[in-house]
Design a protein around this motif. Structure first.
Motif, mmCIF file in Angstrom:
data_model
loop_
_atom_site.group_PDB
_atom_site.id
_atom_site.type_symbol
_atom_site.label_atom_id
_atom_site.label_comp_id
_atom_site.label_asym_id
_atom_site.label_seq_id
_atom_site.Cartn_x
_atom_site.Cartn_y
_atom_site.Cartn_z
ATOM 1 N N ALA A 1 0.740 -1.170 -0.053
ATOM 2 C CA ALA A 1 0.017 0.132 0.021
ATOM 3 C C ALA A 1 0.764 1.277 0.078
ATOM 4 O O ALA A 1 0.712 2.276 -0.821
ATOM 5 C CB ALA A 1 -0.892 0.173 1.127
ATOM 6 N N THR B 1 -2.148 -0.841 -4.751
ATOM 7 C CA THR B 1 -3.443 -1.168 -4.072
ATOM 8 C C THR B 1 -3.884 -2.612 -4.559
ATOM 9 O O THR B 1 -4.592 -3.285 -3.471
ATOM 10 C CB THR B 1 -4.349 0.094 -4.423
ATOM 11 O OG1 THR B 1 -4.619 -0.005 -5.864
ATOM 12 C CG2 THR B 1 -3.799 1.497 -3.983
ATOM 13 N N VAL C 1 -6.737 1.231 2.496
ATOM 14 C CA VAL C 1 -6.299 0.619 0.936
ATOM 15 C C VAL C 1 -7.848 1.072 -0.120
ATOM 16 O O VAL C 1 -7.661 1.358 -1.107
ATOM 17 C CB VAL C 1 -5.679 -0.588 0.982
ATOM 18 C CG1 VAL C 1 -5.478 -0.846 -0.413
ATOM 19 C CG2 VAL C 1 -4.261 -0.441 1.690
ATOM 20 N N TYR C 2 -8.693 0.453 0.662
ATOM 21 C CA TYR C 2 -9.961 0.544 -0.126
ATOM 22 C C TYR C 2 -10.353 2.265 -0.455
ATOM 23 O O TYR C 2 -10.591 2.486 -1.724
ATOM 24 C CB TYR C 2 -10.990 0.026 0.783
ATOM 25 C CG TYR C 2 -11.250 -1.254 0.924
ATOM 26 C CD1 TYR C 2 -10.941 -2.156 -0.344
ATOM 27 C CD2 TYR C 2 -11.944 -2.086 1.996
ATOM 28 C CE1 TYR C 2 -11.003 -3.472 -0.109
ATOM 29 C CE2 TYR C 2 -12.075 -3.064 2.040
ATOM 30 C CZ TYR C 2 -11.671 -4.040 0.894
ATOM 31 O OH TYR C 2 -11.875 -5.481 0.860
ATOM 32 N N SER D 1 -8.032 4.343 -0.931
ATOM 33 C CA SER D 1 -6.921 4.905 -2.138
ATOM 34 C C SER D 1 -7.446 4.235 -3.390
ATOM 35 O O SER D 1 -7.048 4.846 -4.269
ATOM 36 C CB SER D 1 -5.696 4.180 -1.582
ATOM 37 O OG SER D 1 -5.317 4.756 -0.218
ATOM 38 N N ALA D 2 -8.033 3.104 -3.182
ATOM 39 C CA ALA D 2 -8.451 2.405 -4.535
ATOM 40 C C ALA D 2 -9.696 3.185 -4.918
ATOM 41 O O ALA D 2 -10.455 2.663 -5.879
ATOM 42 C CB ALA D 2 -8.798 0.907 -4.336
#
Length: 735
Positions: A559, A564, A591-592, A594-595
């Motif tokens: 990450a 990602t 991370v979710y 960021s994605a």
């Protein structure tokens, strides 16, 4: 072909050789007992690989395993006399121990964390070997007396370490400190002390010369005081139970088998002095214990946490009733069945054995215990022997039985069987009980045609020899790997990154199933700005141990590098291993986000809020340390509500976040908080706390609640002042 006739002279030579080899093996058990008893206080012998870890903490248990392996080889070379009486419980216990080790080895093969399973197997085999060596030395009363002295010395050294630790903390203004003395938690230290205290007490009662009385009396006093300073309520309760067993055993062991005769001798006066001494130490050390008893909140936390942990462990055992989840697998297999927060052990040794090795493992263990207790009770009935060099042999047996009973009781509330120091002390006590029982049969007349089975004797010696070789090879490899890890940690302290990398590479090549050297090498490569090598190390760590911890570390690093998709995959796999791990959940939600998967991220945060209101969040192993991750989840949901222009939904979320993160900030200087919350985590939580206070003050002022807004603003100003002072102090320390 007829067997050659065994002459009296050859029988004497064989007996002399057996005595020498057995005594040599028993002598090797003594340094092993001292090493593990004093430095084997880490659960499942998994000391943290950090710069503060000492060399002895890393190598004590494997070194002891090598010593025991050599002792077992010597024991296997001893040719026993054919005409020799054996107590039935002696052989039965030995066979059951062998069966338990074999079953545990079979279950290690299926463990999800193979390195942990192999280490637990090595610890159990080492402990069994210590018991075998001590029991085999029954012909040498001096060796047995030396083992008794070693047990008392272990208790005395731990007590001195504990008192020094407490005095240091007391001088630093922390009178409520619970002593550890090198053990991972105070409760495990209490488990060792309750095993040894009754033996020290009986030695105090039965020794004859005044210098020994003074020395052992001092040891008894400091051991009693240290037990109280652990503030283990269940440890004190276990000692009381052991005291009842001690009184019954001492009564039974009275001179000439006349109950109560011991009370009319000098030993009776010594017993009264012993009770007075223990009571005085109890009064001196009662303050911390009483203070902890009055802290009803912590007490209820502890009791409720144990009960709910037992429920989760029982669910785990019932899910795998015959095979278990594998030796050493509790902390990686348990989270799927947990109803409260994370714990490394089941807080019940028998329940953890059942969960890891199934019903067969538990049944074998309980049968071994019955055999040892039976041997001890029968040993109490034997007449006094003049060749015993240390106190009264039967009173020593009473002390051993009492310590054994207290340890068994304490195991019902803590997993002492998985702490090398506790297990080896318990095994040494078992070995002494069996040895004294075997001594009682020394003068038993045998039929003229009595012969021990030659084949069974050869099989037993072969099994002992194989066990010794396995310990030498297995613990020798572990010793070499940990020695290189110690060299690597020393290089890190000296800021020599390249030498540390070489050491960790060698450690991982010797012990390919240990992920820790790979994870440390990844940190070093990352600090050297070599992300490719760091990523390789992290992937090697996952291959060595595909568990939640290694997948979490891999996911976090991916990450940080912006990968990602791979990070999500690694963190989702980590979540499967431990659905309640707050760090994993936070990292996955981040991370979710960021994605661009905001809905999935908010779903994780809501799940964390639900956990906070469930027993997982409300009942913690250490109530003194706040789970700050819940505060981050509340803050993230509040941020989303503010973006959605729903202030009514944001305000209660901000209040919850402020309460949690504020508690962490208020306790930031507590030792347990400093140990469990990293500086990076504290910076993250502090930054978020500042944002929460600012948003809460603005929102309250915007909705017309000025007085409440002013109070929050005052808290914000105070926080910023304290944070500035803390930063300045840290900079001065770094300079």
């Amino acid at each position: 072909m007829k067997r050659p006739r065994v002459t009296d002279r050859s029988a004497e030579r064989r007996l002399s050789r057996a005595r020498v080899f057995a005594a040599a093996g028993g002598a090797l058990a003594i340094p092993a007992l001292l090493l593990v008893g004093i430095r084997g206080g880490m659960l499942a012998d998994r000391p943290p690989l950090s710069e503060s870890t000492t060399v002895l903490e890393l190598i004590a248990v494997p070194l002891a395993g090598v010593l025991v392996g050599v002792g077992l080889l010597l024991n296997a070379l001893a040719v026993r006399p054919e005409r020799e009486a054996h107590a039935p419980e002696t052989r039965a216990t030995a066979l059951l121990c062998a069966a338990f080790i074999v079953w545990s080895a079979l279950r290690t093969a299926g463990a999800p964390y193979l390195h942990a399973g192999l280490v637990v197997l090595a610890v159990m085999t080492t402990a069994a070997g210590v018991g075998i060596l001590i029991a085999s030395a029954w012909r040498s009363p001096k060796t047995l007396a030396a083992v008794v002295a070693a047990l008392v010395a272990v208790g005395g050294i731990l007590a001195i370490m504990g008192l020094r630790e407490y005095l240091t903390e007391w001088r630093n203004g922390n009178p409520g400190w619970r002593v550890f003395a090198g053990y991972s938690v105070p409760n495990f230290l209490a488990g060792v002390m309750v095993s040894i205290l009754p033996l020290t007490a009986m030695l105090f009662v039965s020794v004859r010369d005044r210098l020994s009385v003074l020395g052992i009396g001092l040891l008894l006093a400091i051991q009693s005081l240290t037990l109280l300073l652990t503030q283990s309520r269940l440890g004190v309760a276990a000692l009381v139970f052991g005291g009842i067993v001690l009184a019954a055993g001492a009564w039974r062991a009275a001179d000439n088998h006349r109950p109560g005769s011991i009370l009319t001798t000098s030993g009776g006066r010594r017993a009264a002095l012993m009770i007075a001494l223990v009571l005085i130490c109890g009064l001196i050390g009662a303050g911390p214990v009483v203070g902890r008893l009055r802290a009803s909140r912590d007490q209820s936390y502890s009791a409720r946490f144990r009960v709910l942990t037992w429920k989760g462990a029982a669910r785990m055992a019932l899910a795998h009733p015959w095979t278990g989840t594998g030796s050493g697998s509790f902390d990686v297999a348990y989270p799927k069945y947990a109803v409260v927060g994370y714990t490394q052990h089941a807080h019940n040794g028998y329940l953890q054995i059942a969960a890891e090795t199934g019903a067969p493992g538990l049944l074998l263990l309980l049968t071994i215990v019955v055999g040892a207790v039976s041997a001890g009770i029968r040993a109490l009935r034997t007449p006094r022997r003049e060749d015993w060099p240390l106190g009264d042999e039967r009173l020593i047996v009473a002390g051993l039985l009492s310590g054994f009973a207290a340890a068994l009781a304490h195991n019902a509330f803590d997993s002492d069987l998985y702490v090398p120091g506790n297990l080896v002390v318990l095994s040494a006590i078992m070995g002494l009980l069996i040895a004294v029982r075997q001594r009682s049969l020394r003068d038993v007349p045998l039929p003229k045609d009595h012969r021990d089975g030659r084949r069974s004797a050869l099989a037993g010696r072969g099994a002992v020899g194989i066990c010794g070789l396995a310990l030498i090879v297995g613990c020798g490899g572990l010793l070499a790997a940990r020695s290189w890890s110690a060299i690597g940690l020393g290089a890190l302290r000296d800021r020599d990154a390249l030498r540390a990398l070489d050491a960790f590479r060698l450690a991982s090549s010797i012990d390919p199933y240990d992920p820790e050297p790979h994870l440390l090498a990844a940190q070093i490569h990352d600090s050297l700005s070599d992300p490719t090598a760091a990523l390789t190390d992290l992937r090697n760590g996952v291959r060595a141990a595909p568990i939640g911890k290694t997948r979490y570390r891999l996911g976090k690093y991916l990450a940080a590098r912006g990968d990602t998709e791979e990070a999500v995959r690694a963190l989702e796999q980590a979540r499967e291993f431990d659905p309640h791990n707050l760090r994993t959940l936070l990292a996955l939600a981040s991370v979710y986000r960021s994605a661009g998967r905001t809905r999935d991220a908010n779903g994780i945060y809501r799940e964390m809020v639900q956990l906070h209101h469930s027993p997982v969040g409300r009942v913690r192993a250490m109530p003194e340390v706040v789970d700050w991750e819940y505060g981050i989840a509340y803050a993230a949901l509040a941020e989303d509500a503010l973006k959605s222009d729903t202030p009514d939904a944001a305000l209660p979320l901000l209040r919850n976040a402020s309460a949690i993160l504020g508690e962490l900030w208020r306790t930031r200087d507590d030792l347990l908080v400093r140990l469990r919350v990293s500086s990076e985590s504290m910076r993250e939580a502090s930054s978020r706390y500042e944002w929460v206070l600012e948003q809460e003050a603005n929102l309250l002022r915007a909705t017309g609640r000025t007085s409440r807004a002013d109070a929050v603003a005052a808290t914000l100003r105070r926080f910023r002042t304290e944070q500035s002072d803390r930063t300045a102090r840290d900079e001065q320390l770094s300079d």
